[in-house]
Write a protein that holds these residues in place. Structure first.
Motif, short mmCIF file in Angstrom:
data_model
loop_
_atom_site.label_atom_id
_atom_site.label_comp_id
_atom_site.label_asym_id
_atom_site.label_seq_id
_atom_site.Cartn_x
_atom_site.Cartn_y
_atom_site.Cartn_z
N SER A 203 0.40 -21.81 1.54
CA SER A 203 -0.18 -20.72 2.32
C SER A 203 -0.34 -19.46 1.48
CB SER A 203 0.72 -20.40 3.51
OG SER A 203 0.85 -21.53 4.34
N VAL A 204 -1.24 -18.59 1.94
CA VAL A 204 -1.51 -17.34 1.25
C VAL A 204 -1.42 -16.20 2.25
CG1 VAL A 204 -3.31 -15.99 0.07
CG2 VAL A 204 -2.99 -18.40 -0.49
N VAL A 205 -0.80 -15.11 1.83
CA VAL A 205 -0.82 -13.88 2.61
C VAL A 205 -1.46 -12.82 1.73
CG1 VAL A 205 1.54 -13.19 1.94
CG2 VAL A 205 0.52 -12.27 4.02
N MET A 206 -2.40 -12.09 2.32
CA MET A 206 -3.10 -11.04 1.60
C MET A 206 -2.39 -9.71 1.90
SD MET A 206 -6.96 -12.16 2.51
CE MET A 206 -7.35 -13.90 2.56
N ILE A 207 -2.13 -8.94 0.87
CA ILE A 207 -1.44 -7.66 0.99
C ILE A 207 -2.43 -6.58 0.56
CG2 ILE A 207 0.55 -6.29 0.27
CD1 ILE A 207 1.22 -8.99 1.71
N GLY A 208 -2.71 -5.66 1.46
CA GLY A 208 -3.66 -4.61 1.13
C GLY A 208 -3.24 -3.27 1.67
N ASN A 209 -4.09 -2.29 1.42
CA ASN A 209 -3.78 -0.93 1.87
C ASN A 209 -4.42 -0.67 3.23
OD1 ASN A 209 -6.50 -0.44 1.36
ND2 ASN A 209 -6.13 0.49 -0.61
N GLU A 210 -4.16 0.49 3.76
CA GLU A 210 -4.79 0.94 4.99
C GLU A 210 -6.18 1.44 4.61
OE1 GLU A 210 -1.15 2.59 7.63
OE2 GLU A 210 -1.87 3.94 6.08
N TRP A 211 -7.20 0.67 4.92
CA TRP A 211 -8.52 1.00 4.40
C TRP A 211 -9.52 1.42 5.46
CZ3 TRP A 211 -12.46 -2.49 5.70
CH2 TRP A 211 -12.04 -3.74 6.17
N SER A 212 -9.13 1.41 6.73
CA SER A 212 -10.02 1.92 7.78
C SER A 212 -9.17 2.27 8.99
CB SER A 212 -11.08 0.88 8.15
OG SER A 212 -10.57 -0.08 9.05
N ALA A 213 -9.80 2.85 9.99
CA ALA A 213 -9.08 3.19 11.22
C ALA A 213 -8.55 1.95 11.93
CB ALA A 213 -9.99 3.98 12.15
N ASP A 214 -9.15 0.81 11.65
CA ASP A 214 -8.74 -0.44 12.28
C ASP A 214 -7.78 -1.27 11.44
OD1 ASP A 214 -10.29 -0.04 14.60
OD2 ASP A 214 -12.08 -0.75 13.54
N MET B 184 -2.52 -13.02 -7.09
CA MET B 184 -3.55 -12.19 -7.72
C MET B 184 -3.44 -10.76 -7.22
SD MET B 184 -7.05 -13.02 -5.58
CE MET B 184 -7.95 -11.84 -6.51
N VAL B 185 -3.89 -9.82 -8.05
CA VAL B 185 -3.92 -8.40 -7.69
C VAL B 185 -5.22 -7.81 -8.22
CG1 VAL B 185 -2.84 -6.14 -8.01
CG2 VAL B 185 -1.40 -8.17 -7.79
N ILE B 186 -5.93 -7.08 -7.36
CA ILE B 186 -7.12 -6.34 -7.78
C ILE B 186 -6.81 -4.86 -7.58
CG2 ILE B 186 -9.56 -5.88 -7.33
CD1 ILE B 186 -9.74 -8.75 -6.18
N LEU B 187 -6.89 -4.11 -8.66
CA LEU B 187 -6.61 -2.67 -8.60
C LEU B 187 -7.90 -1.87 -8.53
CD1 LEU B 187 -3.84 -2.52 -11.37
CD2 LEU B 187 -3.53 -2.63 -8.88
N SER C 170 -4.64 -7.90 -2.78
CA SER C 170 -3.73 -8.78 -3.51
C SER C 170 -3.41 -9.97 -2.64
CB SER C 170 -2.44 -8.04 -3.91
OG SER C 170 -1.67 -7.71 -2.77
N GLU C 171 -2.94 -11.02 -3.27
CA GLU C 171 -2.57 -12.23 -2.55
C GLU C 171 -1.26 -12.76 -3.10
OE1 GLU C 171 -5.80 -15.05 -2.56
OE2 GLU C 171 -7.22 -13.55 -1.78
#
Length: 157
Positions: free
Chosen positions: A55-66, A36-39, A48-49
């Motif tokens: 198994s699932v790996v979630m792929i995302g952006n850099e969304w915070s300092a952490d 899946m992808v959420i834009l 996104s997943e």
């Protein structure tokens, strides 16, 4: 619709400076399957997943300092992801596929004392991925002997 809801288990989430490129690369290099992808409003990946087996790996952006990519942290990793291949799967060919896609192979495929053949790769943003396949089933006593002693069970710590 029920395919989006997972049973009890564990998933990993990895952050990328360029998650769209990472998403496509993970499919090409490691054989992960898009789930899946959420834009967001700018057509950037918000979440996104991808799946590999169950198994699932979630792929995302850099969304915070952490939540940063190793690329933004001087290459440092706070976790690595281990992916277990199906018994009988050709891990050397899997490694070759990753290398062809541009992965930095940090550890060539080799058989470990516990009976798995593994290799380690770094992706373009610095995430470290380990892949393994069981090539010889062994008992904990056999692991202990192969490792030179010192293996403990969870109850003997």
């Amino acid at each position: 619709m029920s395919d989006f809801y997972r049973p009890k288990g564990l998933s990993s989430a990895v952050c990328y400076g360029d998650p769209k490129t990472a998403f496509r690369w993970l499919e090409e290099a490691f054989g992960f399957e898009p789930l899946m992808v959420i834009l967001d409003e700018n057509d950037n990946i918000a979440h996104s997943e991808m799946k590999y087996g169950d198994s699932v790996v979630m792929i995302g952006n850099e969304w915070s300092a952490d939540h940063k990519s190793p690329k933004s942290l001087g290459g440092k990793n706070t976790q690595t992801v281990h992916v277990q291949l199906t018994r009988g799967e050709d891990i050397d060919a899997h490694c070759g596929r990753a290398r062809k896609a541009g992965a930095e192979i940090m550890q060539e495929p080799s058989t470990q004392f516990y009976g798995d053949r593994t290799y380690r790769a770094r992706d373009g943003e610095g995430h470290i991925w380990t892949f393994g396949v069981t090539v010889q089933e062994m008992t904990p006593a056999e692991w202990d002997k192969a490792a030179g002693g010192g293996m403990r069970t969870q109850t003997s710590l």
